[in-house]
Design a protein around this motif. Structure first.
Motif, PDB file in Angstrom:
ATOM      1  N   ILE A 146      19.526 -74.183 -80.117  1.00 26.72           N
ATOM      2  CA  ILE A 146      18.293 -73.626 -80.670  1.00 26.72           C
ATOM      3  C   ILE A 146      17.433 -74.675 -81.376  1.00 26.72           C
ATOM      4  O   ILE A 146      16.384 -74.342 -81.915  1.00 26.72           O
ATOM      5  CB  ILE A 146      18.572 -72.450 -81.643  1.00 26.72           C
ATOM      6  N   LYS A 147      17.863 -75.961 -81.366  1.00 25.54           N
ATOM      7  CA  LYS A 147      17.051 -76.997 -82.007  1.00 25.54           C
ATOM      8  C   LYS A 147      15.615 -76.970 -81.511  1.00 25.54           C
ATOM      9  O   LYS A 147      14.672 -77.149 -82.271  1.00 25.54           O
ATOM     10  CB  LYS A 147      17.669 -78.378 -81.743  1.00 25.54           C
ATOM     11  N   SER A 148      15.485 -76.743 -80.190  1.00 25.20           N
ATOM     12  CA  SER A 148      14.140 -76.753 -79.616  1.00 25.20           C
ATOM     13  C   SER A 148      13.500 -75.363 -79.628  1.00 25.20           C
ATOM     14  O   SER A 148      12.418 -75.162 -79.103  1.00 25.20           O
ATOM     15  CB  SER A 148      14.204 -77.279 -78.181  1.00 25.20           C
ATOM     16  N   ARG A 149      14.190 -74.400 -80.209  1.00 25.57           N
ATOM     17  CA  ARG A 149      13.649 -73.025 -80.234  1.00 25.57           C
ATOM     18  C   ARG A 149      13.825 -72.462 -81.648  1.00 25.57           C
ATOM     19  O   ARG A 149      14.535 -71.492 -81.852  1.00 25.57           O
ATOM     20  CB  ARG A 149      14.424 -72.137 -79.251  1.00 25.57           C
ATOM     21  N   LYS A 150      13.125 -73.045 -82.585  1.00 24.29           N
ATOM     22  CA  LYS A 150      13.388 -72.748 -83.993  1.00 24.29           C
ATOM     23  C   LYS A 150      13.124 -71.293 -84.362  1.00 24.29           C
ATOM     24  O   LYS A 150      13.657 -70.791 -85.349  1.00 24.29           O
ATOM     25  CB  LYS A 150      12.566 -73.669 -84.881  1.00 24.29           C
ATOM     26  N   THR A 151      12.268 -70.614 -83.597  1.00 22.04           N
ATOM     27  CA  THR A 151      11.931 -69.236 -83.982  1.00 22.04           C
ATOM     28  C   THR A 151      12.793 -68.203 -83.260  1.00 22.04           C
ATOM     29  O   THR A 151      12.630 -67.009 -83.467  1.00 22.04           O
ATOM     30  CB  THR A 151      10.456 -68.940 -83.653  1.00 22.04           C
ATOM     31  N   LEU A 152      13.707 -68.665 -82.408  1.00 31.19           N
ATOM     32  CA  LEU A 152      14.530 -67.727 -81.625  1.00 31.19           C
ATOM     33  C   LEU A 152      15.392 -66.864 -82.550  1.00 31.19           C
ATOM     34  O   LEU A 152      15.934 -67.333 -83.537  1.00 31.19           O
ATOM     35  CB  LEU A 152      15.433 -68.531 -80.686  1.00 31.19           C
ATOM     36  N   LYS A 153      15.478 -65.596 -82.200  1.00 27.90           N
ATOM     37  CA  LYS A 153      16.272 -64.659 -82.995  1.00 27.90           C
ATOM     38  C   LYS A 153      17.762 -64.884 -82.720  1.00 27.90           C
ATOM     39  O   LYS A 153      18.200 -64.785 -81.576  1.00 27.90           O
ATOM     40  CB  LYS A 153      15.878 -63.235 -82.604  1.00 27.90           C
ATOM     41  N   VAL A 154      18.522 -65.219 -83.765  1.00 29.68           N
ATOM     42  CA  VAL A 154      19.971 -65.391 -83.626  1.00 29.68           C
ATOM     43  C   VAL A 154      20.650 -64.351 -84.527  1.00 29.68           C
ATOM     44  O   VAL A 154      20.515 -64.394 -85.735  1.00 29.68           O
ATOM     45  CB  VAL A 154      20.423 -66.806 -84.034  1.00 29.68           C
ATOM     46  N   VAL A 155      21.342 -63.392 -83.901  1.00 26.51           N
ATOM     47  CA  VAL A 155      21.894 -62.265 -84.651  1.00 26.51           C
ATOM     48  C   VAL A 155      23.425 -62.343 -84.687  1.00 26.51           C
ATOM     49  O   VAL A 155      24.060 -62.449 -83.640  1.00 26.51           O
ATOM     50  CB  VAL A 155      21.456 -60.931 -84.000  1.00 26.51           C
ATOM     51  N   PRO A 156      24.011 -62.333 -85.895  1.00 22.40           N
ATOM     52  CA  PRO A 156      25.476 -62.379 -85.977  1.00 22.40           C
ATOM     53  C   PRO A 156      26.099 -60.989 -85.802  1.00 22.40           C
ATOM     54  O   PRO A 156      25.557 -59.998 -86.283  1.00 22.40           O
ATOM     55  CB  PRO A 156      25.728 -62.877 -87.405  1.00 22.40           C
ATOM     56  N   VAL A 157      27.227 -60.933 -85.108  1.00 22.92           N
ATOM     57  CA  VAL A 157      27.956 -59.673 -84.942  1.00 22.92           C
ATOM     58  C   VAL A 157      29.428 -59.927 -85.236  1.00 22.92           C
ATOM     59  O   VAL A 157      30.035 -60.840 -84.675  1.00 22.92           O
ATOM     60  CB  VAL A 157      27.813 -59.112 -83.512  1.00 22.92           C
ATOM     61  N   MET A 158      29.984 -59.129 -86.151  1.00 23.66           N
ATOM     62  CA  MET A 158      31.396 -59.256 -86.469  1.00 23.66           C
ATOM     63  C   MET A 158      32.148 -58.104 -85.800  1.00 23.66           C
ATOM     64  O   MET A 158      31.779 -56.946 -85.952  1.00 23.66           O
ATOM     65  CB  MET A 158      31.585 -59.168 -87.992  1.00 23.66           C
ATOM     66  N   MET A 159      33.194 -58.447 -85.073  1.00 27.94           N
ATOM     67  CA  MET A 159      34.010 -57.405 -84.458  1.00 27.94           C
ATOM     68  C   MET A 159      35.424 -57.495 -85.036  1.00 27.94           C
ATOM     69  O   MET A 159      35.933 -58.596 -85.236  1.00 27.94           O
ATOM     70  CB  MET A 159      34.046 -57.578 -82.947  1.00 27.94           C
ATOM     71  N   HIS A 160      35.998 -56.331 -85.292  1.00 28.06           N
ATOM     72  CA  HIS A 160      37.344 -56.358 -85.857  1.00 28.06           C
ATOM     73  C   HIS A 160      38.210 -55.298 -85.203  1.00 28.06           C
ATOM     74  O   HIS A 160      37.763 -54.176 -85.004  1.00 28.06           O
ATOM     75  CB  HIS A 160      37.295 -56.121 -87.373  1.00 28.06           C
ATOM     76  N   GLY A 161      39.432 -55.663 -84.859  1.00 31.67           N
ATOM     77  CA  GLY A 161      40.358 -54.699 -84.267  1.00 31.67           C
ATOM     78  C   GLY A 161      40.655 -54.996 -82.811  1.00 31.67           C
ATOM     79  O   GLY A 161      41.679 -54.581 -82.287  1.00 31.67           O
ATOM     80  N   LEU A 162      39.744 -55.733 -82.151  1.00 29.06           N
ATOM     81  CA  LEU A 162      39.956 -56.001 -80.725  1.00 29.06           C
ATOM     82  C   LEU A 162      41.110 -56.971 -80.503  1.00 29.06           C
ATOM     83  O   LEU A 162      41.769 -56.936 -79.472  1.00 29.06           O
ATOM     84  CB  LEU A 162      38.669 -56.538 -80.105  1.00 29.06           C
ATOM     85  N   GLY A 163      41.350 -57.833 -81.501  1.00 27.31           N
ATOM     86  CA  GLY A 163      42.469 -58.763 -81.411  1.00 27.31           C
ATOM     87  C   GLY A 163      43.812 -58.043 -81.485  1.00 27.31           C
ATOM     88  O   GLY A 163      44.853 -58.614 -81.190  1.00 27.31           O
ATOM     89  N   LYS A 164      43.772 -56.762 -81.904  1.00 30.49           N
ATOM     90  CA  LYS A 164      44.995 -55.960 -81.855  1.00 30.49           C
ATOM     91  C   LYS A 164      45.078 -55.214 -80.533  1.00 30.49           C
ATOM     92  O   LYS A 164      46.160 -55.039 -79.981  1.00 30.49           O
ATOM     93  CB  LYS A 164      45.001 -54.946 -82.998  1.00 30.49           C
TER      94      LYS A 164
END
Lengths: 219, 310
Positions: free
Chosen positions: A143-161
């Motif tokens: 994203i260095k060249s796309r500074k305005t790009l939307k980057v959304v974090p998602v946390m998932m829990h339980g799938l590792g079980k």
């Protein structure tokens, strides 16, 4: 034809399985980017991660969701390669040749130019069940060249079980999917990656299943 | 009407009228106070419509369909338990075996094998799961894991399957039919939740177990028990083979055990520092949040009834 197969695969297999076999507690679904170009960064504990994230999107949108995945794993034989490229629609990443970053990310940039939504797992590997490993810096390069790009974090829990690395047998568990606020750009790679990591850890606190991990397993 | 036994039909109509009243009251509130956000109340009532709709549909379907539905309910409840309670990675296979107890348990229900239905989980599953765990060989955390797993299976499979077995008992009240028993149990249990809540809201002063559930009061509890006991005595002869006096006792039993079921699940959530057990039912939380009291009332009501009439 492949798009038709893809819709069938998600409509008849993935969505029912996610609904009944897993069962999701989704929080703040409205914060997911609805249109590309955008990036979703998520933690990675299971092959199911990709399918769960894609299942959050309507069938008409699913072909726009592109998981970035390791070429050495997902293209290792013909059948898996066909499935990964055509049904899932992955963007293969050559983990070995990381010297030439522009070539490495060429396909990702092309997809973003087409208005796709990239799924990135900055841990690089599924790692130990329900643990967040150190994050790789690839997403910052991208994203260095796309500074305005939307980057959304998602946390998932339980799938590792439900389906951890190295296990073939699926066990039903409810899983949490918590969507966070978009992460602002920072020119310093380390700061940026830290803010992604912090965001994911904050989202973890909202997970209903967070207590289901026995501490002894983490040692 | 649809071949529904007449008393059960009246009961279902009564519940639908209650729901319509609830929806109208909510609608009036919204019109009167347009600024206030009634989203949660709205979600709760909508979810009630769904739950009642599904339940009635299932009860009117052939008995096998109803039994499969309660098996699904057990599965969702057990899954919710396993998802919030601490279990080890090494327990995954044992959990899978625990899930497999569900189809078997409901098979005993469907084939009317009463003895097996009673002992399958407290004896066979109880002895089998630790054996399976021994073969996996992880001893660290063994006691806690096996205790937790068996407890969850007892509550969400054995207890819930008692509701399904009510449908298999020979019909002794022709005007209510087999579904009359289920309607009675579920209605009285939910009515108790509502009564305790309303009495607590209006008169509540002395906390009953502040560490577990700070909102529960003696006034709410006693008010609920009295109201439910009375109502149950008058309803029981219509929907069940119980006499009025037996109905009073059944009401007291359901009111007290419903309260206990509620606070037991509350303690689980408090231990884990979570507010709800899931997000399955909008406005209510998870499935366990909704059926917590039913888990306790179902087997106790069943065996009270069975002892007196079967």
């Amino acid at each position: 034809m492949n798009r038709f197969l893809k819709i069938l695969f998600f409509a008849l297999l993935v969505k029912p399985m996610v609904l009944l076999g897993l069962g999701l507690n989704v929080f703040f679904k409205a914060k997911l980017p609805k249109q590309g170009p955008a990036i979703v960064v998520a933690n990675h504990n299971s092959h199911l991660d990709t399918l769960v994230l894609m299942s959050l999107y309507p069938l008409s949108q699913i072909h726009k969701i592109r998981p970035v995945a390791a070429a050495d794993y997902f293209l290792k034989n013909k059948l898996l390669a066909w499935f990964s490229l055509n049904i899932i629609g992955i963007i293969p990443m050559q983990r070995k040749h990381i010297r030439d970053t522009s070539a490495l990310f060429a396909q990702c940039h092309r997809a973003l130019d087409d208005g796709d939504i990239l799924l990135l797992f900055p841990e690089g590997s599924r790692g130990k069940p329900e643990q967040l490993s150190d994050l790789k810096r690839g997403v910052h390069h991208l994203i260095k060249s796309r500074k305005t790009l939307k980057v959304v974090p998602v946390m998932m829990h339980g799938l590792g079980k439900a389906l951890p690395k190295g296990e073939m047998i699926f066990v039903p568990f409810n899983c949490d999917v918590v969507v966070g606020d978009a992460i602002p750009f920072n020119a310093d790679a380390k700061c940026y990656i830290d803010s992604v990591s912090n965001a994911l850890n904050q989202l973890l606190a909202l997970c209903m299943t967070r207590q289901s991990v026995v501490k002894d397993d983490l040692e | 009407m649809f071949n529904i036994p007449i008393h059960s039909f009246y009961m279902m109509t009564f519940v639908v009228i209650l729901l319509i009243t609830g929806s109208l009251i909510r609608w009036r509130l919204q019109v009167k106070n347009p600024q206030t956000d009634y989203l949660e109340l709205k979600q709760r009532i909508q979810s009630w419509w769904w739950m009642i709709g599904i339940l009635f549909g299932i009860l009117l379907a052939p008995t096998t369909v109803s039994i499969i539905f309660f098996a699904l309910l057990s599965f969702l409840a057990l899954k919710e338990f396993f998802s919030i309670m601490p279990t080890r990675q090494a327990d995954r296979r044992i959990l899978l075996w625990a899930y497999l107890a569900i189809p078997l348990q409901y098979y005993w229900v469907a084939t009317n094998w009463y003895g097996m239905f009673l002992i399958f989980i407290p004896i066979y599953v109880f002895l089998f799961l630790p054996m399976r765990a021994v073969f996996i060989g992880e001893t660290k955390g063994f006691i806690r894991s096996l205790g937790t797993i068996h407890w969850a299976v007892m509550l969400s499979v054995l207890c819930v399957s008692h509701i399904a077995y009510l449908l298999q008992l020979p019909v002794k009240n022709e005007q209510a039919g087999a579904l009359g028993l289920v309607l009675f149990l579920i209605f009285i249990t939910q009515f108790n939740d509502v009564c305790q809540y309303i009495w607590g809201k209006t008169l509540g002063k002395h906390k009953i177990i502040p560490k577990v559930s700070p909102k529960k009061t003696w006034e709410g509890f006693i008010g609920g028990v009295i109201t439910v006991t009375l109502i149950s005595g008058f309803v029981a002869p219509y929907l069940t083979p119980l006499t009025m006096v037996q109905g009073f006792v059944a009401g007291t039993l359901i009111a007290i055990s419903g309260f206990v079921g509620d606070v037991v699940i509350s303690s689980v959530k408090r231990d884990l520092a979570i507010k709800d057990s899931g997000t399955l039912i909008p406005g209510h939380g998870g499935l366990l949040d909704r059926i917590d009291s039913l888990i306790y009332t179902a087997p106790l009501f069943f065996h009270f009834l069975y002892y007196l009439h079967y």
